[in-house]
Design a protein around this motif. Structure first.
Motif, PDB file in Angstrom:
ATOM      1  N   TYR A  42      37.338  42.735  47.668  1.00  0.00           N
ATOM      2  CA  TYR A  42      38.445  43.684  47.473  1.00  0.00           C
ATOM      3  C   TYR A  42      38.430  44.232  46.052  1.00  0.00           C
ATOM      4  O   TYR A  42      38.581  45.438  45.842  1.00  0.00           O
ATOM      5  CB  TYR A  42      39.777  43.008  47.778  1.00  0.00           C
ATOM      6  N   TRP A  43      38.225  43.372  45.062  1.00  0.00           N
ATOM      7  CA  TRP A  43      38.178  43.803  43.669  1.00  0.00           C
ATOM      8  C   TRP A  43      37.014  44.764  43.442  1.00  0.00           C
ATOM      9  O   TRP A  43      37.170  45.786  42.769  1.00  0.00           O
ATOM     10  CB  TRP A  43      38.059  42.586  42.751  1.00  0.00           C
ATOM     11  N   ALA A  44      35.851  44.457  44.002  1.00  0.00           N
ATOM     12  CA  ALA A  44      34.686  45.332  43.843  1.00  0.00           C
ATOM     13  C   ALA A  44      34.938  46.686  44.502  1.00  0.00           C
ATOM     14  O   ALA A  44      34.589  47.735  43.941  1.00  0.00           O
ATOM     15  CB  ALA A  44      33.443  44.675  44.442  1.00  0.00           C
ATOM     16  N   TYR A  45      35.571  46.691  45.663  1.00  0.00           N
ATOM     17  CA  TYR A  45      35.892  47.945  46.334  1.00  0.00           C
ATOM     18  C   TYR A  45      36.857  48.773  45.505  1.00  0.00           C
ATOM     19  O   TYR A  45      36.704  49.988  45.376  1.00  0.00           O
ATOM     20  CB  TYR A  45      36.479  47.682  47.724  1.00  0.00           C
ATOM     21  N   ARG A  46      37.872  48.131  44.933  1.00  0.00           N
ATOM     22  CA  ARG A  46      38.851  48.852  44.109  1.00  0.00           C
ATOM     23  C   ARG A  46      38.180  49.446  42.864  1.00  0.00           C
ATOM     24  O   ARG A  46      38.474  50.574  42.483  1.00  0.00           O
ATOM     25  CB  ARG A  46      39.994  47.927  43.693  1.00  0.00           C
ATOM     26  N   CYS A  47      37.294  48.692  42.237  1.00  0.00           N
ATOM     27  CA  CYS A  47      36.569  49.205  41.068  1.00  0.00           C
ATOM     28  C   CYS A  47      35.699  50.394  41.454  1.00  0.00           C
ATOM     29  O   CYS A  47      35.662  51.407  40.742  1.00  0.00           O
ATOM     30  CB  CYS A  47      35.723  48.111  40.438  1.00  0.00           C
ATOM     31  N   TRP A  48      34.998  50.301  42.569  1.00  0.00           N
ATOM     32  CA  TRP A  48      34.144  51.380  43.033  1.00  0.00           C
ATOM     33  C   TRP A  48      34.978  52.610  43.374  1.00  0.00           C
ATOM     34  O   TRP A  48      34.610  53.736  43.024  1.00  0.00           O
ATOM     35  CB  TRP A  48      33.340  50.925  44.248  1.00  0.00           C
ATOM     36  N   ALA A  49      36.120  52.416  44.047  1.00  0.00           N
ATOM     37  CA  ALA A  49      36.978  53.544  44.418  1.00  0.00           C
ATOM     38  C   ALA A  49      37.543  54.225  43.175  1.00  0.00           C
ATOM     39  O   ALA A  49      37.626  55.461  43.118  1.00  0.00           O
ATOM     40  CB  ALA A  49      38.106  53.062  45.327  1.00  0.00           C
TER      41      ALA A  49
END
Length: 159
Positions: A42-49
């Motif tokens: 989830y954290w990686a997705y938020r950073c990517w987004a």
């Protein structure tokens, strides 16, 4: 050895149970690993987004370094503003309404020189290259730090 039943030679060591093995893990560890993996995903997705959402800022900052006039900087700011506000709102802003709208989306106050340059639309003469540099510095900070609140898109031009 002696046949005496009280002799210490007949004593045996204490029997210790075998050590608890590390593997396989208890079920709680698997749950903890799953939660950690989901959190990391989830954290990686938020950073990517967030990185994807700020792509327009990176492009605008690159183009700002090549801007050579007040009109170029103003046009770049308008194109950047179109990413956070609807086209009818941005397209209808002229004169002093345009710098006012920019100021509503940015926490820092706009210098008077920049306000005047943007209100003139880039058609006035630049008195010195430092005036253009001041505008470019403000534009750089605006592009990096502007926020897209609902206030920005609700500012209507005065008729």
């Amino acid at each position: 050895m002696t046949d005496d039943p009280a002799s210490l030679d007949l004593l045996h060591d204490i029997v210790v149970p075998p050590e608890v093995p590390w593997w396989p893990l208890a079920p709680g560890w698997y749950i903890l690993f799953a939660i950690a993996l989901l959190s990391l995903t989830y954290w990686a997705y938020r950073c990517w987004a967030k990185w994807q959402a700020n792509a327009y800022r990176r492009v605008a900052l690159q183009e700002l370094s090549a801007a050579g006039s007040i009109a170029d900087v103003s046009q770049l700011l308008r194109r950047t503003a179109l990413k956070i506000a609807p086209r009818p709102v941005i397209a209808s802003l002229t004169g002093s309404e345009w710098p006012e709208w920019l100021a509503t989306c940015f926490p820092e106050p706009m210098p008077d020189a920049c306000r005047t340059q943007l209100a003139d639309g880039g058609y006035a003469r630049v008195s010195s290259s430092s005036d253009l540099e001041t505008l470019k510095e403000y534009a750089h900070r605006w592009i990096k730090l502007h926020h897209p609140p609902e206030v920005c898109s609700e500012v209507k031009p005065q008729a």
